[in-house]
Design a protein around this motif. Structure first.
Motif, short mmCIF file in Angstrom:
data_model
loop_
_atom_site.label_atom_id
_atom_site.label_comp_id
_atom_site.label_asym_id
_atom_site.label_seq_id
_atom_site.Cartn_x
_atom_site.Cartn_y
_atom_site.Cartn_z
N SER A 1 0.81 -1.21 0.00
CA SER A 1 0.00 0.00 0.00
C SER A 1 0.85 1.27 0.00
O SER A 1 0.35 2.34 -0.32
N ARG A 2 2.13 1.15 0.38
CA ARG A 2 3.00 2.30 0.41
C ARG A 2 3.87 2.39 -0.85
O ARG A 2 4.83 3.16 -0.91
N SER A 3 3.55 1.59 -1.87
CA SER A 3 4.37 1.58 -3.09
C SER A 3 4.29 2.90 -3.81
O SER A 3 3.25 3.58 -3.80
N LYS A 4 5.40 3.25 -4.43
CA LYS A 4 5.46 4.48 -5.21
C LYS A 4 4.99 4.23 -6.64
O LYS A 4 4.75 3.09 -7.05
N SER A 5 4.88 5.33 -7.36
CA SER A 5 4.38 5.23 -8.73
C SER A 5 5.33 4.40 -9.60
O SER A 5 6.55 4.54 -9.51
N LYS A 6 4.74 3.50 -10.44
CA LYS A 6 5.44 2.71 -11.44
C LYS A 6 6.46 1.74 -10.84
O LYS A 6 7.48 1.44 -11.44
N GLU A 7 6.20 1.28 -9.60
CA GLU A 7 7.02 0.23 -9.00
C GLU A 7 6.47 -1.14 -9.40
O GLU A 7 5.26 -1.33 -9.44
N TRP A 8 7.39 -2.09 -9.64
CA TRP A 8 7.01 -3.43 -10.07
C TRP A 8 7.23 -4.42 -8.94
O TRP A 8 8.21 -4.33 -8.21
N TRP A 9 6.28 -5.35 -8.79
CA TRP A 9 6.35 -6.40 -7.78
C TRP A 9 6.39 -7.76 -8.47
O TRP A 9 5.76 -7.97 -9.50
N LEU A 10 7.14 -8.69 -7.88
CA LEU A 10 7.24 -10.06 -8.39
C LEU A 10 6.78 -11.02 -7.30
O LEU A 10 7.03 -10.79 -6.12
N GLN A 11 6.14 -12.09 -7.71
CA GLN A 11 5.64 -13.09 -6.76
C GLN A 11 6.44 -14.37 -6.88
O GLN A 11 6.66 -14.87 -7.99
N CYS A 12 6.87 -14.89 -5.76
CA CYS A 12 7.62 -16.15 -5.77
C CYS A 12 6.69 -17.28 -6.23
O CYS A 12 5.54 -17.37 -5.76
N GLN A 13 7.22 -18.13 -7.08
CA GLN A 13 6.40 -19.20 -7.64
C GLN A 13 6.16 -20.34 -6.66
O GLN A 13 5.27 -21.15 -6.88
N LEU A 14 6.94 -20.40 -5.57
CA LEU A 14 6.79 -21.49 -4.60
C LEU A 14 6.02 -21.05 -3.36
O LEU A 14 4.98 -21.63 -3.02
N CYS A 15 6.49 -20.02 -2.68
CA CYS A 15 5.82 -19.59 -1.45
C CYS A 15 4.76 -18.54 -1.68
O CYS A 15 4.06 -18.15 -0.72
N LYS A 16 4.64 -18.02 -2.89
CA LYS A 16 3.62 -17.06 -3.26
C LYS A 16 3.75 -15.73 -2.50
O LYS A 16 2.76 -15.00 -2.36
N LYS A 17 4.94 -15.40 -2.03
CA LYS A 17 5.16 -14.13 -1.36
C LYS A 17 5.69 -13.12 -2.37
O LYS A 17 6.24 -13.48 -3.41
N TRP A 18 5.58 -11.81 -2.02
CA TRP A 18 5.86 -10.74 -2.95
C TRP A 18 7.15 -10.03 -2.59
O TRP A 18 7.61 -10.06 -1.43
N ALA A 19 7.76 -9.39 -3.62
CA ALA A 19 8.98 -8.61 -3.41
C ALA A 19 9.11 -7.59 -4.52
O ALA A 19 8.59 -7.79 -5.63
N HIS A 20 9.78 -6.46 -4.19
CA HIS A 20 10.08 -5.49 -5.23
C HIS A 20 11.04 -6.10 -6.24
O HIS A 20 11.92 -6.89 -5.88
N SER A 21 10.87 -5.75 -7.52
CA SER A 21 11.79 -6.25 -8.54
C SER A 21 13.20 -5.72 -8.32
O SER A 21 14.19 -6.42 -8.56
N GLU A 22 13.29 -4.47 -7.83
CA GLU A 22 14.61 -3.91 -7.55
C GLU A 22 15.25 -4.59 -6.36
O GLU A 22 16.47 -4.84 -6.35
N CYS A 23 14.46 -4.91 -5.33
CA CYS A 23 15.01 -5.59 -4.16
C CYS A 23 15.48 -7.01 -4.51
O CYS A 23 16.48 -7.50 -3.98
N ALA A 24 14.75 -7.65 -5.39
CA ALA A 24 15.14 -9.01 -5.80
C ALA A 24 16.29 -8.99 -6.79
O ALA A 24 16.87 -10.05 -7.07
N GLY A 25 16.62 -7.83 -7.32
CA GLY A 25 17.72 -7.73 -8.28
C GLY A 25 17.37 -8.30 -9.64
O GLY A 25 18.26 -8.77 -10.37
N LEU A 26 16.12 -8.26 -10.01
CA LEU A 26 15.66 -8.80 -11.28
C LEU A 26 14.98 -7.72 -12.09
O LEU A 26 14.51 -6.71 -11.54
#
Length: 606
Positions: free
Chosen positions: A568-593
């Motif tokens: 809910s605190r995400s900034k404009s045009k930020e991308w999120w990725l979901q883990c295919q196994l645990c189904k948890k979320w992460a920023h694409s920049e934080c994941a380095g992808l």
């Protein structure tokens, strides 16, 4: 050097028919030599020689003047003409250069004295000009480009199988002759093909105005019946949205279709099938037979299911045979494009400075369609393709010659072939006055000549006819086959491809079941593919300021695996990725992808 010889006398200007009439009058004691020559305008001396059978050179024709005579005699030229026509019937016609080289090689092989060019090893242009005059049955034509697939596919077994299957379908479904329909698509463009125009003779280039260099493609769908009726046509414009202005002045009842490409698709064919059923109104007691080609858009499962439900039998033509078996291709679309091109040219003359756009296509097509959609053309299309009235022998034998893969000439035994080679080697060098006539016996010349004498007419026969002198007949024939062999194709290796083969009756249950299975497999594949793809979220800011914005979502608010920052605190045009196994979320920049990554497994799961 261009051949520009002009005759300086009128010798030999009399006709062969007048000479025959004069000889008949003299032999019937109706008049004498002098009177016959005056009445029929023929030379008296020539008439006497022919009447007394004293001609030494020109026994069969009048073309020999003095010591001048053709290099190749009548029989050899007749064989060359026959060979030229045989190659043309197989779509391997000879050019003027080929014929000139072939004639030179024949003269060299048969050791005939000739004035041909020994440096270029071909006959001259003057000889070629006279050869065409002596043999008016051949002419120089521009051939129509025909693909190898069409040449091989249109063969007699395939066509016989097609007619047998068509007859079976008509009888089993009790199709009325007026309920046999044929549909096809054709392309119209805003750039016409200019017609022939008069221009100054010798001018290097002649131009004609067109709308543009490349035109816009538009598809028209036409359907006609063997009874001479037409289903209202359809026009497919290359547009994403419907525009009623495009269909101004279109033919009455035109089905208005559009898509991005302007080509026929399976969805559009389903719409057209409803249009066809509404106009034809088939019933179980009076079914309609629709003949079409095997384009993939015509094999839509929904369209075939609708056709079977509404008593429409779809019959598919064999592949690469539509140029002979398709009534619309044979009789309709040729005149349609001709009238359409004439209409575009006339429109450009009436509107100088303007170009034809797709807004004028419907009106121009309407004028061409009114001239083409006639009873005569519809009946002619079904008649010339052998559909109605039904005629499986509508195509002559010479149409199947391009599909032959072997040499069809007579087989020569080994002993006979050795003797022919010996005869060819033993031919002596003729003197200046000796003609190639001496190389062939008199009986053979009388049988194979295509130019009988006037005094004693004889039936003509070609060089391949049966003769008492088979060795000399095969001598000329083997020379032609050796110098210019008939085309032979090697046996092709069969390549295994994923294909359903040729399906003629598209509304049969086996074909529909296979389409149903394909549709279900396609849906399952798409579902599996969608599950494998990474779920991505993108925060879009409608305002210009970068501030924290919460978007309503069906999912609970989640935190990043790495920075624990809430979604809910995400900034404009930020991308999120979901883990295919645990189904948890992460920023694409934080994941380095990258945000375009298709797979993501977090470090905890990894």
């Amino acid at each position: 050097m261009v051949y520009s010889y002009k005759r300086k006398t009128n010798r030999g200007s009399w006709s062969q028919a007048d000479m025959a009439k004069a000889l008949e009058a003299v032999r019937n004691n109706e008049m004498g030599w002098l009177k016959a020559s005056q009445i029929y305008n023929v030379p008296t001396a020539t008439l006497r020689r022919r009447g007394n059978n004293k001609n030494k050179i020109a026994t069969n024709t009048k073309k020999h003047l003095g010591r001048f005579k053709p290099v190749l005699n009548d029989e050899v030229e007749a064989a060359v003409v026959k060979h030229i026509l045989d190659l043309e019937s197989r779509f391997f016609g000879l050019t003027t250069i080929d014929v000139r080289k072939l004639s030179y090689n024949i003269a060299e092989k048969m050791k005939i004295k000739h004035p041909f060019n020994k440096i270029r090893k071909m006959a001259g242009k003057g000889w070629m000009c006279n050869f065409r005059k002596r043999n008016p049955e051949i002419s120089l034509r521009i051939p129509e480009a025909t693909s190898l697939a069409r040449a091989e596919a249109f063969n007699k077994p395939q066509v016989n199988k097609y007619f047998s299957r068509l007859e079976q379908v008509i009888n089993e479904n009790k199709i009325d002759k007026t309920m046999i329909f044929n549909m096809d698509e054709s392309a119209l463009t805003t750039v016409q093909v200019p017609p022939k125009v008069f221009a100054q003779k010798g001018k290097k280039q002649v131009g004609a105005i067109t709308s543009a260099e490349r035109g816009v493609h538009t598809t028209v769908i036409v359907c006609m019946s063997s009874g001479g009726t037409y289903v209202p046509p359809s026009i497919i414009f290359p547009r994403k949205r419907f525009n009623p202005l495009l269909y101004d002045d279109a033919p009455l009842g035109t089905l208005k279709l559009y898509n991005e490409s302007g080509y026929m698709t399976g969805d559009l064919f389903l719409i057209w099938m409803n249009h066809f059923i509404d106009n034809v109104r088939p019933t179980p007691e009076k079914r309609a037979l629709l003949i079409l080609d095997g384009h993939s858009s015509h094999k839509s499962y929904e369209a075939l299911k609708l056709a079977k439900k509404r008593s429409v039998v779809l019959f598919c033509l064999p592949a690469h045979c539509t140029h002979r078996l398709h009534p619309l291709d044979v009789a309709f679309f040729g005149p349609l494009h001709k009238y359409y091109n004439q209409g575009v040219t006339q429109w450009l003359k009436q509107n100088p400075g303007r170009t034809v756009t797709i807004y004028q296509v419907a009106s121009l097509f309407n004028k061409a369609y009114e001239k083409t959609a006639t009873l005569e053309i519809a009946l002619s299309g079904f008649r010339t393709t052998g559909i109605s009235p039904f005629n499986r022998d509508i195509f002559p034998e010479h149409m199947f010659l391009p599909s032959l893969t072997t040499d069809v000439t007579e087989d020569i035994p080994a002993a006979e072939e050795e003797r022919l080679n010996d005869d060819l080697v033993d031919v002596q060098e003729p003197n200046e006055m000796q003609s190639v006539n001496n190389l062939l016996p008199t009986t053979f010349m009388q049988q194979v000549t295509s130019r009988p004498t006037v005094a004693e007419p004889q039936p003509s026969a070609d060089i391949y006819a049966t003769s008492t002198s088979n060795s000399k007949k095969h001598l000329v024939q083997s020379l032609l086959i050796e110098l210019s062999p008939l085309p032979q194709s090697n046996v092709r290796k069969e390549v295994k491809r994923k294909t359903d083969g040729y399906q003629d009756l598209l509304t049969e249950s086996p074909f529909l079941n296979s389409l149903r299975e394909k549709e279900s497999e396609k849906k399952q594949k798409e579902q599996r593919k969608s599950k494998r793809n990474v779920v991505k979220k993108k925060i879009v800011d409608d305002s210009s300021e970068e501030e924290n914005i919460f978007r309503d979502s069906d999912e609970d608010d989640c935190a990043c695996l790495y920075c624990n920052d809430l979604y809910s605190r995400s900034k404009s045009k930020e991308w999120w990725l979901q883990c295919q196994l645990c189904k948890k979320w992460a920023h694409s920049e934080c994941a380095g992808l990258s945000k375009r990554s298709k797979t993501f497994i977090c470090e905890l799961c990894n």
